[in-house]
Write a protein that holds these residues in place. Structure first.
Motif, PDB file in Angstrom:
ATOM      1  N   SER A 341       0.850  -1.160  -0.066  1.00 29.45           N
ATOM      2  CA  SER A 341       0.119   0.002   0.114  1.00 29.45           C
ATOM      3  C   SER A 341       0.953   1.166  -0.171  1.00 29.45           C
ATOM      4  CB  SER A 341      -1.014  -0.071   1.247  1.00 29.45           C
ATOM      5  OG  SER A 341      -0.249  -0.109   2.506  1.00 29.45           O
ATOM      6  N   GLY A 342       0.348   2.332  -0.288  1.00 26.70           N
ATOM      7  CA  GLY A 342       0.980   3.717  -0.274  1.00 26.70           C
ATOM      8  C   GLY A 342       1.824   3.875  -1.415  1.00 26.70           C
ATOM      9  N   ALA A 382       4.146   5.686   5.454  1.00 27.68           N
ATOM     10  CA  ALA A 382       3.952   4.751   6.809  1.00 27.68           C
ATOM     11  C   ALA A 382       3.947   5.677   7.973  1.00 27.68           C
ATOM     12  CB  ALA A 382       5.011   3.986   6.911  1.00 27.68           C
ATOM     13  N   SER A 383       2.885   5.283   8.858  1.00 32.87           N
ATOM     14  CA  SER A 383       2.614   5.972   9.935  1.00 32.87           C
ATOM     15  C   SER A 383       3.716   5.388  10.889  1.00 32.87           C
ATOM     16  CB  SER A 383       1.365   5.938  10.704  1.00 32.87           C
ATOM     17  OG  SER A 383       0.908   4.611  10.984  1.00 32.87           O
ATOM     18  N   ASP A 384       4.057   6.057  12.126  1.00 38.67           N
ATOM     19  CA  ASP A 384       5.039   5.672  13.040  1.00 38.67           C
ATOM     20  C   ASP A 384       4.473   4.273  13.734  1.00 38.67           C
ATOM     21  OD1 ASP A 384       6.635   7.749  12.534  1.00 38.67           O
ATOM     22  OD2 ASP A 384       6.049   8.712  14.112  1.00 38.67           O
ATOM     23  N   THR A 385       3.401   3.925  13.773  1.00 31.84           N
ATOM     24  CA  THR A 385       2.816   2.966  14.535  1.00 31.84           C
ATOM     25  C   THR A 385       2.336   1.691  13.500  1.00 31.84           C
ATOM     26  OG1 THR A 385       0.417   3.850  14.609  1.00 31.84           O
ATOM     27  CG2 THR A 385       1.768   4.455  16.378  1.00 31.84           C
ATOM     28  N   GLN A 386       2.712   1.841  12.343  1.00 28.52           N
ATOM     29  CA  GLN A 386       2.161   0.889  11.430  1.00 28.52           C
ATOM     30  C   GLN A 386       2.943  -0.296  11.370  1.00 28.52           C
ATOM     31  OE1 GLN A 386       1.313   2.818   7.454  1.00 28.52           O
ATOM     32  NE2 GLN A 386      -0.214   1.477   7.179  1.00 28.52           N
ATOM     33  N   ASP A 387       2.333  -1.537  11.440  1.00 30.82           N
ATOM     34  CA  ASP A 387       3.338  -2.564  11.434  1.00 30.82           C
ATOM     35  C   ASP A 387       3.620  -3.011   9.844  1.00 30.82           C
ATOM     36  OD1 ASP A 387       4.670  -4.804  12.078  1.00 30.82           O
ATOM     37  OD2 ASP A 387       2.921  -5.971  12.787  1.00 30.82           O
ATOM     38  N   ALA A 388       4.424  -2.598   9.383  1.00 35.93           N
ATOM     39  CA  ALA A 388       4.895  -3.088   8.007  1.00 35.93           C
ATOM     40  C   ALA A 388       6.302  -2.842   7.545  1.00 35.93           C
ATOM     41  CB  ALA A 388       3.879  -2.457   6.769  1.00 35.93           C
TER      42      ALA A 388
END
Length: 666
Positions: A341-342, A382-388
């Motif tokens: 994504s993104g 990506a956000s700081d909390t995103q698990d990817a």
């Protein structure tokens, strides 16, 4: 670098008459033989010709009969001991061949060329043995084996077991050593007798796991102590947990020696009889004691004929290993498939080429729930909390700008953070710390890499022209950056703009010659960061190749620019005012805040190994295959680039007209 083998030509070439269709239908086999000096022919040989046969295959008798009748020598051909990701029956071509004029390495009835090499070669050259020790360490570190399509993260059984190695039924390497089911049952019985109370694990062959050929053991041979091990676990992890290894003639016995075992051998494979095994049936002619490094040097470096598919030439063992590492690493990361994504639309075809060769990448608006595959996201989205897993361009990117939609030849993936964000740990930080100490082979490879980069004048984008004439004096290069770039937003504190960087450099160096190099994306009008530097800089180097500047300056001041890393490669002292990935390791003068966790003290070569060899993924624009960094250096030096495509070229031109809407394509 060790000189690559040259193809034979002219008088050195031989006509090779064959009677097995594999020599005609397998393109890789034909090519290696041609480069080795053999021209494949059909018909009957003369006394000056050679007959080619595949090992002790069912068709070998045809060629051997013709060779005997025509009084022509025979060439036995077999796969090298480091072959491919998957077994040959899966259609995967070999990385190299064993070409033997005397016999077959696995058939003890007749001494082979490898036998002769192990018996008579001094094997005492320090450089050769250093190469062997480095090769063993690399195989172990990367969990590489003859077939390497397994997951090294798959946990092995609890240690303390006895490993009994099964082989494929009626394989030539088994029958040559007198192997049959009775012999395998005897081996299993003795393993239990000699290790009372220990668990016995029967390791099945990869071709058995793939359903190609049956093994010798069946479910009838199992008991409360004896069980099959079918899982594709790394052989190196298995060997680490074993207390004893039993084999008839499997190559796993050779790898057991390299892992420090003295395996019990019930056949007469090439590695038995040199003081490194316990033989049930010793071979009287083998009386020499060898070290592991000597055995490896002969079997993996001196004897095989290795092939480089990227450059279409014969190569050294080390080059073959570089290539195999890249291919294996890509398969292990990608074979389960990715969701992503993104990702901007223009990037998706190139991401598909890089990550979708084994299973196609599935692009989604957000991470799927529940997650059934690994998920990647472009790092800046990506956000700081995103698990990817975060994805970003690599440090040897392309010949042209990403902002102009030129596809990358390298990408990095990071499961912890991303290299430009010092607010959290990244995988690159861990890799740099792990390279605080380099083995000799790693140091040599990094040295060669730096020498190649400097000789070819390569940088991240490889754009720009010659440097302007520079005034005499203490020259300081100040690279401009894209001011809304993620590396500035995440990696700077007090100094966050190009103007502030110039002011800081001038204040600290009032008498120096400041050379300001605007960022190419900014010069192209595609990103933010343009400044009027005339009052602070002595020279503004417009549209200049950074490599041309770095050879003429005395130091560099930067916030987080990759030019700082490229300056270090050229021996130019670097002062950082942010926290780029190369800061904080005692290799730069750091005026900005750098993470305290960067406590390791690697050498520059350790930093290079981590940043250019360990961290990125590379895709060869010529073959379209995963490749090592050395291939990308060759391609960039030769002017090759990833195909841009007509659509991207049109969009790139439109960007100049729509620069104020850059967020549409970024």
């Amino acid at each position: 670098m060790f000189p690559e083998p040259e193809p034979k030509a002219g008088d050195a070439r031989s006509r090779l008459f064959v009677y097995n269709d594999g020599f005609l239908t397998q393109r890789r086999l034909r090519r290696i033989l041609s480069l080795a000096g053999y021209d494949i022919r059909l018909g009957l040989p003369g006394p000056d010709d050679v007959v080619g046969v595949w090992g002790n295959s069912p068709t070998a008798h045809r060629g051997l009969a013709v060779a005997a009748k025509r009084e022509a020598p025979a060439l036995r051909v077999e796969d090298a001991f480091l072959r491919s990701l998957h077994p040959g029956r899966s259609g995967t071509p070999p990385m190299g061949l064993l070409l033997d004029r005397a016999g077959v390495h696995f058939d003890p009835s007749t001494p082979s060329d490898l036998d002769h090499l192990l018996t008579t070669h001094p094997l005492d050259d320090t450089a050769l043995l250093d190469r062997a020790r480095g090769g063993i360490a690399r195989l172990r570190e990367m969990h590489l084996s003859k077939y390497s399509a397994f997951d090294p993260n798959l946990p092995p059984p609890d240690p303390g077991y006895v490993l009994v190695v099964d082989q494929t039924r009626d394989d030539a390497a088994v029958t040559a050593s007198g192997g049959n089911r009775a012999r395998f049952l005897e081996m299993l019985f003795i393993a239990q007798e000699e290790n009372p109370g220990a668990r016995i694990l029967i390791k099945t062959h990869p071709e058995t796991q793939s359903g190609h050929r049956a093994g010798y053991y069946t479910d009838q041979d199992l008991s409360d102590r004896v069980s099959f091990l079918h899982d594709p676990i790394s052989p190196w992890a298995l060997l680490d947990g074993a207390i004893a290894v039993y084999t008839l003639s499997s190559q796993l016995g050779f790898e057991a020696i390299l892992a420090g075992h003295k395996p019990r051998v019930f056949g007469q494979p090439f590695y038995a009889g040199w003081g490194l095994t316990q033989e049930e049936t010793p071979l009287p002619r083998r009386q020499r004691n060898l070290t592991r490094a000597q055995l490896f040097a002969a079997a993996m470096i001196l004897f095989p004929t290795w092939y480089d598919p990227y450059r279409d030439q014969l190569c050294t063992f080390e080059t073959a290993l570089d290539n195999f590492e890249a291919q294996t690493r890509a398969w292990r990361a990608d074979h389960k498939g990715w969701t992503a994504s993104g990702m901007r639309l223009w990037k998706r075809p190139h991401l598909q080429k890089m990550f979708g060769q084994h299973r196609r990448v599935r692009f989604t608006a957000a991470p799927p729930e529940p997650a059934t595959q690994p998920h990647m996201i472009w790092a800046s989205r990506a956000s700081d909390t995103q698990d990817a897993v975060r994805v970003e361009d690599g440090f040897l990117r392309s010949r042209g700008l990403g902002a102009q939609l030129v596809p990358p030849l390298s990408l990095v993936t990071d499961d912890l953070g991303i290299y430009y964000d010092p607010t959290r740990p990244s995988r690159l930080e861990e890799l740099i710390a792990a390279r605080e100490t380099l083995r000799p082979d790693q140091q040599r490879r990094a040295e060669r890499l730096v020498a190649s980069l400097l000789a070819q004048g390569l940088s991240k984008y490889n754009t720009g022209g010659a440097a302007p004439t520079l005034p005499e004096g203490h020259r300081i290069l100040v690279p401009g950056q894209v001011e809304d770039d993620a590396s500035i937003l995440k990696g700077t504190s007090d100094v966050r703009t190009n103007l502030d960087l110039l002011r800081a450099a001038r204040a600290a160096n009032p008498d120096a010659v400041l050379i300001y190099k605007p960022h190419p994306d900014v010069e192209a009008g595609l990103r933010e960061g343009g400044v009027d530097a005339a009052d602070l800089a002595d020279v503004i180097a417009h549209d200049t190749d950074p490599a041309a500047l770095l050879s003429q300056v005395n130091e560099a001041w930067t916030m987080t620019s990759l030019l700082g890393f490229e300056a270090l490669l050229r021996g130019v002292p670097v002062t950082t005012l942010g926290a780029p990935f190369y800061a904080g390791w005692n290799l730069t003068t750091d005026l900005g805040a750098v993470p305290a966790r960067r406590g390791a003290r690697p050498s520059l070569l350790g930093l290079v190994h981590a940043a250019l060899i360990d961290y990125p993924r590379y895709l060869d624009p010529v073959t379209g295959q995963p490749c090592p960094v050395e291939v990308i250096i060759d391609r960039l030096a030769q002017g090759h680039a990833a195909p841009t495509g007509a659509t991207n070229r049109v969009l790139s031109k439109l960007q100049g007209l729509l620069a104020s809407r850059a967020h549409w394509w970024r």
